[in-house]
Scaffold this motif. Sequence first.
Motif, PDB file in Angstrom:
ATOM      1  N   MET A 161      27.963 141.042  11.242  1.00 11.89           N
ATOM      2  CA  MET A 161      27.665 141.445  12.610  1.00 11.89           C
ATOM      3  C   MET A 161      27.376 140.217  13.480  1.00 11.89           C
ATOM      4  SD  MET A 161      23.861 142.943  11.718  1.00 11.89           S
ATOM      5  CE  MET A 161      23.873 144.089  13.055  1.00 11.89           C
ATOM      6  N   CYS A 162      27.469 140.407  14.810  1.00 15.52           N
ATOM      7  CA  CYS A 162      27.229 139.289  15.733  1.00 15.52           C
ATOM      8  C   CYS A 162      25.870 138.627  15.480  1.00 15.52           C
ATOM      9  CB  CYS A 162      27.316 139.766  17.171  1.00 15.52           C
ATOM     10  SG  CYS A 162      28.973 140.258  17.666  1.00 15.52           S
ATOM     11  N   PHE A 163      24.831 139.444  15.242  1.00 13.18           N
ATOM     12  CA  PHE A 163      23.481 138.887  15.123  1.00 13.18           C
ATOM     13  C   PHE A 163      23.328 137.917  13.947  1.00 13.18           C
ATOM     14  CE2 PHE A 163      21.617 142.988  17.190  1.00 13.18           C
ATOM     15  CZ  PHE A 163      22.075 142.564  18.422  1.00 13.18           C
ATOM     16  N   THR A 164      24.227 137.974  12.959  1.00  7.69           N
ATOM     17  CA  THR A 164      24.110 137.074  11.807  1.00  7.69           C
ATOM     18  C   THR A 164      25.212 136.011  11.833  1.00  7.69           C
ATOM     19  OG1 THR A 164      25.493 138.487  10.409  1.00  7.69           O
ATOM     20  CG2 THR A 164      23.125 138.902  10.345  1.00  7.69           C
ATOM     21  N   CYS A 165      25.877 135.856  12.968  1.00  4.95           N
ATOM     22  CA  CYS A 165      27.055 134.986  13.057  1.00  4.95           C
ATOM     23  C   CYS A 165      26.711 133.634  13.681  1.00  4.95           C
ATOM     24  CB  CYS A 165      28.118 135.691  13.879  1.00  4.95           C
ATOM     25  SG  CYS A 165      29.625 134.742  14.059  1.00  4.95           S
ATOM     26  N   ALA A 166      27.298 132.574  13.122  1.00  4.12           N
ATOM     27  CA  ALA A 166      27.061 131.226  13.656  1.00  4.12           C
ATOM     28  C   ALA A 166      27.636 131.076  15.060  1.00  4.12           C
ATOM     29  CB  ALA A 166      27.689 130.197  12.722  1.00  4.12           C
ATOM     30  N   ASN A 167      28.582 131.931  15.431  1.00  3.65           N
ATOM     31  CA  ASN A 167      29.198 131.834  16.761  1.00  3.65           C
ATOM     32  C   ASN A 167      28.411 132.592  17.838  1.00  3.65           C
ATOM     33  OD1 ASN A 167      31.583 130.391  15.988  1.00  3.65           O
ATOM     34  ND2 ASN A 167      32.264 132.269  14.970  1.00  3.65           N
ATOM     35  N   TYR A 168      27.346 133.279  17.437  1.00  4.13           N
ATOM     36  CA  TYR A 168      26.611 134.132  18.381  1.00  4.13           C
ATOM     37  C   TYR A 168      25.487 133.354  19.076  1.00  4.13           C
ATOM     38  CZ  TYR A 168      23.305 137.715  19.930  1.00  4.13           C
ATOM     39  OH  TYR A 168      22.427 138.470  20.671  1.00  4.13           O
ATOM     40  N   TYR A 176      26.593 136.081  23.772  1.00  2.00           N
ATOM     41  CA  TYR A 176      27.770 135.232  23.988  1.00  2.00           C
ATOM     42  C   TYR A 176      28.402 134.870  22.645  1.00  2.00           C
ATOM     43  CZ  TYR A 176      30.671 131.492  25.894  1.00  2.00           C
ATOM     44  OH  TYR A 176      31.744 130.726  26.260  1.00  2.00           O
ATOM     45  N   CYS A 177      29.747 134.889  22.591  1.00  2.00           N
ATOM     46  CA  CYS A 177      30.471 134.475  21.380  1.00  2.00           C
ATOM     47  C   CYS A 177      31.161 133.147  21.658  1.00  2.00           C
ATOM     48  CB  CYS A 177      31.502 135.525  20.976  1.00  2.00           C
ATOM     49  SG  CYS A 177      32.545 134.943  19.624  1.00  2.00           S
ATOM     50  N   GLU A 178      30.778 132.125  20.893  1.00  2.00           N
ATOM     51  CA  GLU A 178      31.368 130.801  21.116  1.00  2.00           C
ATOM     52  C   GLU A 178      32.808 130.735  20.641  1.00  2.00           C
ATOM     53  OE1 GLU A 178      28.750 127.789  19.617  1.00  2.00           O
ATOM     54  OE2 GLU A 178      27.614 127.881  21.494  1.00  2.00           O
ATOM     55  N   ASP A 192      31.302 144.670  12.169  1.00  2.00           N
ATOM     56  CA  ASP A 192      32.145 144.140  11.085  1.00  2.00           C
ATOM     57  C   ASP A 192      33.266 143.349  11.746  1.00  2.00           C
ATOM     58  OD1 ASP A 192      33.550 143.565   8.832  1.00  2.00           O
ATOM     59  OD2 ASP A 192      33.801 145.636   8.173  1.00  2.00           O
ATOM     60  N   CYS A 193      33.001 142.046  11.930  1.00  2.00           N
ATOM     61  CA  CYS A 193      33.937 141.216  12.694  1.00  2.00           C
ATOM     62  C   CYS A 193      34.782 140.374  11.746  1.00  2.00           C
ATOM     63  CB  CYS A 193      33.142 140.317  13.638  1.00  2.00           C
ATOM     64  SG  CYS A 193      34.198 139.141  14.516  1.00  2.00           S
ATOM     65  N   PRO A 194      36.116 140.389  11.899  1.00  2.00           N
ATOM     66  CA  PRO A 194      36.969 139.587  11.004  1.00  2.00           C
ATOM     67  C   PRO A 194      36.749 138.094  11.174  1.00  2.00           C
ATOM     68  CG  PRO A 194      38.289 140.655  12.724  1.00  2.00           C
ATOM     69  CD  PRO A 194      36.896 141.185  12.859  1.00  2.00           C
TER      70      PRO A 194
HETATM   71  S1  SF4 Z   1      32.854 135.687  15.908  1.00  2.00           S
HETATM   72 FE1  SF4 Z   1      31.956 136.339  17.857  1.00  2.00          FE
HETATM   73  S2  SF4 Z   1      32.423 138.548  17.972  1.00  2.00           S
HETATM   74 FE2  SF4 Z   1      32.680 137.923  15.820  1.00  2.00          FE
HETATM   75  S3  SF4 Z   1      30.662 138.314  14.858  1.00  2.00           S
HETATM   76 FE3  SF4 Z   1      30.707 136.182  15.556  1.00  2.00          FE
HETATM   77  S4  SF4 Z   1      29.720 136.274  17.575  1.00  2.00           S
HETATM   78 FE4  SF4 Z   1      30.380 138.359  17.085  1.00  2.00          FE
END
Ligand code: SF4
Length: 200
Positions: A161-168, A176-178, A192-194
């Motif tokens: 999920m976004c909350f556990t993502c390094a791009n979040y 914001y998604c980097e 569930d983001c690919p």
């Molecule tokens: S890549 Fe972007 S959209 Fe996907 S989980 Fe990470 S923050 Fe969310």
Amino acid sequence: MKSLFDLAHQNKKIESRIVVALERVSEAFRVLLWNESKENALSPIQIQILIFLLFHSSEKCKISYLAAEFNMTKPTISDSIKILLQRGLIKKFDDPTDTRSYTISLTHAGKKIAEGSANFAFPIEKPLSSFSGEQKEMLLSGLLKLIHDLNRGGIITIQRMCFTCANYRFEKGTHYCELLKSRLANNELRLDCPEHKTAI
Ligand code: SF4
């Protein structure tokens, strides 16, 4: 502490009623999954594995990843994999980077069952279409927060999920998604983001 199943307590506390409501929804999920597995003479987890293989990239289609995904032990997942192999629904490939591991993918017959079963939870999704946009957004936000907290508490494992993502990033009240170089509205946050990249 009083049990949330104690009705006198439950009916005075909204948190308890929310948990019991979630239990009812999970019961609906369980019943629908059970019906789907009976139709295919498979167990519920075997159907879940087939559907997972249908929609996820090959690096996630390994026993250790599946065990973490479904919060089960590796031997339990291995038993299901053995049966799916015997039934000719999956095939395995050696992992060139790890001789002790292998990747699993669907055979033509497995893909057919996975595609036929992939909509088993639609009866739960259908009533949600009558919710207003605001109701759906509030429900999604609350559930994402709950899942994130359960993940942080070690109760459920892998979350893409976004909350556990390094791009979040969350700055000044904005998600914001980097990677996508884009703001994410509340109703665009993913579960569930690919492209998910685990934050270290
Ligand atoms: S890549 Fe972007 S959209 Fe996907 S989980 Fe990470 S923050 Fe969310």
